[in-house]
Design a protein around this motif. Structure first.
Motif, PDB file in Angstrom:
ATOM      1  N   LEU A   1       0.846  -1.212   0.000  1.00  0.00           N
ATOM      2  CA  LEU A   1       0.000   0.000   0.000  1.00  0.00           C
ATOM      3  C   LEU A   1       0.875   1.254   0.000  1.00  0.00           C
ATOM      4  O   LEU A   1       0.588   2.246  -0.689  1.00  0.00           O
ATOM      5  CB  LEU A   1      -0.926  -0.004   1.225  1.00  0.00           C
ATOM      6  CG  LEU A   1      -2.079  -1.026   1.214  1.00  0.00           C
ATOM      7  CD1 LEU A   1      -2.793  -1.057   2.568  1.00  0.00           C
ATOM      8  CD2 LEU A   1      -3.089  -0.748   0.110  1.00  0.00           C
ATOM      9  N   GLU A   2       1.959   1.230   0.797  1.00  0.00           N
ATOM     10  CA  GLU A   2       2.885   2.382   0.853  1.00  0.00           C
ATOM     11  C   GLU A   2       3.422   2.712  -0.538  1.00  0.00           C
ATOM     12  O   GLU A   2       3.571   3.873  -0.910  1.00  0.00           O
ATOM     13  CB  GLU A   2       4.097   2.077   1.756  1.00  0.00           C
ATOM     14  CG  GLU A   2       3.798   2.039   3.253  1.00  0.00           C
ATOM     15  CD  GLU A   2       3.474   3.400   3.839  1.00  0.00           C
ATOM     16  OE1 GLU A   2       3.782   4.413   3.190  1.00  0.00           O
ATOM     17  OE2 GLU A   2       2.862   3.421   4.925  1.00  0.00           O
TER      18      GLU A   2
ATOM     19  N   THR B   1      -1.943   5.935   3.521  1.00  0.00           N
ATOM     20  CA  THR B   1      -2.313   4.549   3.877  1.00  0.00           C
ATOM     21  C   THR B   1      -2.867   4.505   5.300  1.00  0.00           C
ATOM     22  O   THR B   1      -2.990   3.428   5.881  1.00  0.00           O
ATOM     23  CB  THR B   1      -1.092   3.615   3.783  1.00  0.00           C
ATOM     24  OG1 THR B   1      -0.100   4.105   4.676  1.00  0.00           O
ATOM     25  CG2 THR B   1      -0.563   3.523   2.386  1.00  0.00           C
TER      26      THR B   1
END
Ligand code: FBP
Length: 548
Positions: free
Chosen positions: A398-399, A407
């Protein structure tokens, strides 16, 4: 021992039995000779006495001309606990006593080591009374000792001879029942009259057979506990709407438990190890498939969810499967020499590809991969906190996602449900199933049938339709390489990707991912009276219902 009001109430439950078990006498309808499920020629070599036996169906009969002589039977719990074990003991005791009050039952304490060391207790009416319908194996305790050396087989023979045992029941999973069959052969070879019968136990449900075992005992109660907890988490999730809950579920290798919980609770994500393996999905792909759902829900403002993860998942991910095999060849032999290797010592011994995988894993998981191996020398995948590993990797993905500005929406809670389900008081299903299995084992023991598994077929139906039978242990066997040696073993039954339970899951999972379809099954009901609650209390697992 002090008992709760619930325990006092539950001890009174009298499990119903099918007509053949309620009858005073049975006879055997003898089926055709059987073959092992695979590797017939090789399996045959290992089991000259017990290979090829016929299936034995039990039918009501007239009283025999000569009543059977009194027998002495031993019993062992082997391996992990599973709800219902005490009812196998009570079924065994009651049937033996009914056939002939002179019959004796002794329980070897602490699993197979009790047989080796001749540690035992006499099981009589007073002994068994407090354990009726109770969870756990604490009446005689269990253990994971494997009987495989010459000394161990000789010690088993010595104990059987000392007691002049006519029969021994081994209540265990696939490995324990393989051992039971080896013991059956050995006792014959040593000139003993001790027959050995198995009883199919394990919450994992990987011990099944199309010709006799619809399910292993304990699965019903354990999944009801886990599903109840997951249902509560789902309700919490829906109330707070702020966490993604990652729930790892026991079950060692096969994903039966996780799939059943998914069918009962309808989570947003459920991984099935066997599917991951069949598709050859890498860790990156597994995590990406989860990220896709997390992002899709995020776009709808749904920053919460529930994901179910089978404890064996890591072994099914190809690059981790290879790593685990390599690790087994490194940490297994070292452990045999009393050494637990550190990740730093392990790393240079791995292949180049596995070094990359190992280095990619955060340090605490590297340590978990290197701790004490199991009895086959393999890393204990059940000890790896895969739910936390997946969270860590998903956070990284996600980062790195350029579509996301933040996030912060991904907040997690991790859970592991395993031990809390293994010793629960057995559900109506398991209490009844186990009581019946104990009776079947007693009948096989009295009839001097060796190398058989005590079975009840047709258990998705009403108990009046259950069919007691003896299934030859060799019919479930194949040959596998264990510690570089070809060994006959009962074949583990994994999730059937062409089966109805998995098909039902596949037909629903997209809807469950995108919307909130949560179902809270509630706690196990132990009601045994009349009325609508009885149907809730008696309901078998969805997996069993679908397969029927
Ligand atoms: P069995 O196969 O012996 O029934 O054990 C099943 C199991 O509960 C697995 O689900 C789990 O991975 C394992 O035992 C845990 O073993 P332990 O009790 O030794 O920690």
């Amino acid at each position: 021992m002090d008992r709760s009001p619930f325990e006092d109430y539950r001890r009174q439950f009298q499990p119903p039995v099918p007509a053949a078990l309620a009858a005073d006498h049975v006879t055997f309808k003898i089926g055709d000779p059987t073959e092992s499920c695979e590797d017939q020629e090789q399996v045959k070599q290992f089991f000259p006495v017990t290979y090829g036996l016929p299936v034995l169906d039990m039918e009501i009969a007239e009283a025999p001309a000569t009543p059977p002589a009194p027998i002495k039977m031993g019993v062992i719990f082997s391996g992990g606990q599973a709800p219902g074990g005490h009812n196998v003991l009570s079924g065994l005791y009651d049937k033996l006593h009914k056939i002939n009050p002179e019959n004796q039952l002794i329980g070897f304490i602490g699993g197979p080591s009790g047989l080796l060391d001749n540690k035992y207790v006499v099981i009589d009416a007073d002994f068994i009374k407090p354990y009726r319908n109770m969870g756990g194996f604490d009446a005689i305790c269990s253990g994971r000792t494997k009987i495989h050396t010459e000394e161990q087989f000789a010690a088993s023979t010595a104990t059987a001879r000392l007691h002049q045992l006519n029969a021994l029941a081994v209540i265990g999973g696939d490995d324990s029942n393989t051992n039971a069959c080896l013991l059956a052969e050995r006792f014959k070879a040593d000139g003993l009259d001790t027959v050995v019968v198995g009883v199919p136990k394990t919450i994992d449900r990987d011990l099944m057979s199309p010709v006799g075992i619809d399910t292993s005992f304990g699965f019903d109660s354990a999944t009801k506990v886990y599903a109840s907890l997951i249902g509560n988490i789902e309700t919490d999730c829906l109330s707070a709407k702020k966490y993604w809950h990652f729930v790892r579920l026991m079950g060692r290798s096969a994903s039966h438990i996780t799939l059943e919980c998914a069918l009962q609770c309808r989570p947003n994500i459920c991984l099935v190890g066997e599917e991951v393996q069949a598709k050859g999905q890498s860790m990156e792909q597994v995590c990406q498939s989860m990220v896709d759902i997390i992002k899709a829900r995020h776009q709808k403002g749904m920053n919460y969810g529930v994901a179910l993860i089978p404890e064996g998942i890591i072994e099914f991910i190809p690059e981790f499967g290879v790593l685990i095999k390599e690790l087994a060849n490194i940490i297994g032999p070292a452990y045999d020499n009393g050494i637990i290797m550190t990740p730093e010592q392990v790393l240079p011994k791995l292949s180049e590809a596995s070094q990359k995988v190992f280095a990619f894993v955060p340090p605490q998981f590297q340590l978990q991969l290197c701790t004490e191996p199991d009895s086959h020398g393999n890393p204990q995948v059940s000890k790896i906190e895969t739910e936390k590993l997946l969270i860590a990797i998903i956070e990284q993905v996600l980062e790195a996602d350029e579509e996301l500005t933040s996030t912060k929406f991904f907040n997690t809670q991790s859970h592991f449900f395993g031990y809390e389900g293994r010793c629960v008081p057995p559900s109506n299903f398991d209490a009844t199933y186990c009581y019946g299995l104990g009776q079947v084992a007693a009948i096989l023991g009295v009839a001097q049938k060796t190398g058989y598994m005590a079975c009840l077929r047709n258990v998705a139906n009403h108990v009046s339709e259950w069919v007691p039978c003896g299934l030859p242990l060799t019919a479930m066997m194949n040959v596998e390489v264990r510690k570089n040696e070809a060994k006959p073993v009962i074949k583990k039954i994994m999730t059937d990707l062409s089966g109805r339970p998995f098909a039902l899951f596949c037909s629903k999972r997209e809807e469950w991912a995108q919307t909130d379809c949560y179902v809270n099954p509630g706690p196990i009901q132990y009601y045994d009276g009349e009325g609508p609650l009885r149907a809730v209390a008696d309901r078998p697992t969805i997996s069993l219902e679908e397969e029927a």
